[in-house]
Design a protein around this motif. Structure first.
Motif, PDB file in Angstrom:
ATOM      1  N   ALA A  65       0.834  -1.199   0.000  1.00 55.67           N
ATOM      2  CA  ALA A  65       0.000   0.000   0.000  1.00 55.67           C
ATOM      3  C   ALA A  65       0.874   1.257   0.000  1.00 55.67           C
ATOM      4  O   ALA A  65       2.008   1.236   0.485  1.00 55.67           O
ATOM      5  CB  ALA A  65      -0.921   0.013   1.214  1.00 55.67           C
ATOM      6  N   VAL A  66       0.345   2.335  -0.556  1.00 53.78           N
ATOM      7  CA  VAL A  66       1.061   3.610  -0.616  1.00 53.78           C
ATOM      8  C   VAL A  66       0.196   4.671   0.053  1.00 53.78           C
ATOM      9  O   VAL A  66      -0.969   4.840  -0.296  1.00 53.78           O
ATOM     10  CB  VAL A  66       1.365   4.018  -2.076  1.00 53.78           C
ATOM     11  N   CYS A  67       0.779   5.379   0.986  1.00 52.92           N
ATOM     12  CA  CYS A  67       0.050   6.443   1.693  1.00 52.92           C
ATOM     13  C   CYS A  67      -0.164   7.650   0.786  1.00 52.92           C
ATOM     14  O   CYS A  67       0.637   7.924  -0.117  1.00 52.92           O
ATOM     15  CB  CYS A  67       0.825   6.877   2.930  1.00 52.92           C
ATOM     16  N   LEU A 109       5.834   6.315   9.136  1.00 48.86           N
ATOM     17  CA  LEU A 109       6.638   6.166   7.931  1.00 48.86           C
ATOM     18  C   LEU A 109       6.601   7.447   7.096  1.00 48.86           C
ATOM     19  O   LEU A 109       7.639   7.911   6.604  1.00 48.86           O
ATOM     20  CB  LEU A 109       6.130   4.978   7.110  1.00 48.86           C
ATOM     21  N   CYS A 110       5.429   8.041   6.949  1.00 53.83           N
ATOM     22  CA  CYS A 110       5.311   9.286   6.176  1.00 53.83           C
ATOM     23  C   CYS A 110       5.991  10.448   6.893  1.00 53.83           C
ATOM     24  O   CYS A 110       6.543  11.336   6.247  1.00 53.83           O
ATOM     25  CB  CYS A 110       3.853   9.607   5.885  1.00 53.83           C
ATOM     26  N   ARG A 111       5.978  10.450   8.207  1.00 54.67           N
ATOM     27  CA  ARG A 111       6.690  11.496   8.954  1.00 54.67           C
ATOM     28  C   ARG A 111       8.178  11.429   8.616  1.00 54.67           C
ATOM     29  O   ARG A 111       8.806  12.448   8.327  1.00 54.67           O
ATOM     30  CB  ARG A 111       6.469  11.335  10.453  1.00 54.67           C
ATOM     31  N   GLU A 112       8.729  10.224   8.646  1.00 52.80           N
ATOM     32  CA  GLU A 112      10.141  10.045   8.300  1.00 52.80           C
ATOM     33  C   GLU A 112      10.402  10.491   6.864  1.00 52.80           C
ATOM     34  O   GLU A 112      11.344  11.232   6.591  1.00 52.80           O
ATOM     35  CB  GLU A 112      10.554   8.574   8.457  1.00 52.80           C
ATOM     36  N   LEU A 113       9.575  10.032   5.934  1.00 52.30           N
ATOM     37  CA  LEU A 113       9.759  10.338   4.514  1.00 52.30           C
ATOM     38  C   LEU A 113       9.661  11.834   4.243  1.00 52.30           C
ATOM     39  O   LEU A 113      10.517  12.416   3.564  1.00 52.30           O
ATOM     40  CB  LEU A 113       8.722   9.573   3.684  1.00 52.30           C
ATOM     41  N   LEU A 140       7.683  13.979  15.465  1.00 54.37           N
ATOM     42  CA  LEU A 140       8.654  12.899  15.319  1.00 54.37           C
ATOM     43  C   LEU A 140       9.971  13.320  15.961  1.00 54.37           C
ATOM     44  O   LEU A 140      10.956  13.597  15.276  1.00 54.37           O
ATOM     45  CB  LEU A 140       8.865  12.552  13.843  1.00 54.37           C
ATOM     46  N   PRO A 141      10.000  13.374  17.292  1.00 48.84           N
ATOM     47  CA  PRO A 141      11.268  13.729  17.932  1.00 48.84           C
ATOM     48  C   PRO A 141      12.290  12.619  17.723  1.00 48.84           C
ATOM     49  O   PRO A 141      11.934  11.450  17.550  1.00 48.84           O
ATOM     50  CB  PRO A 141      10.888  13.868  19.407  1.00 48.84           C
ATOM     51  N   HIS A 142      13.528  12.991  17.701  1.00 49.54           N
ATOM     52  CA  HIS A 142      14.634  12.038  17.554  1.00 49.54           C
ATOM     53  C   HIS A 142      14.530  11.250  16.258  1.00 49.54           C
ATOM     54  O   HIS A 142      14.712  10.040  16.218  1.00 49.54           O
ATOM     55  CB  HIS A 142      14.710  11.080  18.751  1.00 49.54           C
ATOM     56  N   LYS A 143      14.251  11.974  15.168  1.00 53.24           N
ATOM     57  CA  LYS A 143      14.155  11.354  13.853  1.00 53.24           C
ATOM     58  C   LYS A 143      15.417  10.587  13.529  1.00 53.24           C
ATOM     59  O   LYS A 143      16.507  10.990  13.887  1.00 53.24           O
ATOM     60  CB  LYS A 143      13.922  12.430  12.789  1.00 53.24           C
ATOM     61  N   TYR A 144      15.255   9.479  12.819  1.00 54.36           N
ATOM     62  CA  TYR A 144      16.398   8.689  12.380  1.00 54.36           C
ATOM     63  C   TYR A 144      17.221   9.491  11.385  1.00 54.36           C
ATOM     64  O   TYR A 144      16.688  10.090  10.451  1.00 54.36           O
ATOM     65  CB  TYR A 144      15.922   7.396  11.714  1.00 54.36           C
ATOM     66  N   VAL A 145      18.524   9.522  11.585  1.00 51.47           N
ATOM     67  CA  VAL A 145      19.434  10.168  10.645  1.00 51.47           C
ATOM     68  C   VAL A 145      20.542   9.162  10.360  1.00 51.47           C
ATOM     69  O   VAL A 145      21.332   8.831  11.236  1.00 51.47           O
ATOM     70  CB  VAL A 145      20.031  11.473  11.217  1.00 51.47           C
TER      71      VAL A 145
END
Length: 156
Positions: A65-67, A109-113, A140-145
């Motif tokens: 699926a795609v958001c 997932l969309c927050r990250e993207l 989205l605190p502490h986002k993956y980098v």
């Protein structure tokens, strides 16, 4: 479409940017809603003032699926390199639900993207009776980098 009259959630937005994005997403999903296929539409505003739309694409295999937000991001990137400044998504009600569309926040997932592609983007989120426009980074605190891009591009 469901056949019942559905209220536009943009009327509850006090911020004009939020209202415009919610209205655009609502118009898109109102015309494209299909039960178990398309239930959410998103609108992304770029720095030049253009709105780009995306549609949720459901799939038999959930991972495929795609958001709607990802679709709107892709649509924007097809036509502009301008910064993306805000996003809103609207969920259309199923025929068995009350006839009220609602603002939905981006999934994790969309927050990250979205933050990967536009670190300063804001999102319209539900907050009681009046949706708010907030910096997506606050959701989205502490986002993956990672190390895929230089640090200044991943987290300016």
């Amino acid at each position: 479409m469901s056949g019942h009259r559905v209220a536009d959630p943009a009327a509850r937005c006090s911020d004009p940017v939020a209202g415009a994005l919610v209205a655009a997403a609502f118009a898109a999903i109102s015309s494209r809603y299909v039960l178990a296929r398309h239930q959410i539409a998103a609108a992304v505003l770029d720095a030049d003032g253009s709105i780009h739309l995306g549609l949720h694409l459901d799939a038999m295999v959930g991972r495929a699926a795609v958001c709607a937000e990802a679709s709107a991001l892709s649509a924007a990137r097809l036509v502009t390199g301008a910064d993306l400044v805000a996003v809103a998504a609207v969920r259309y009600p199923k025929p068995t639900e009350p006839a009220a569309a609602r603002v939905v926040p981006p999934c994790g997932l969309c927050r990250e993207l979205l933050l990967d592609h536009s670190p300063g983007i804001r999102a319209v989120v539900p907050d009681g009776p009046h949706p708010l426009l907030v910096p997506l980074g606050e959701l989205l605190p502490h986002k993956y980098v990672g190390t895929k891009w230089p640090a200044h591009l991943a987290n300016p």
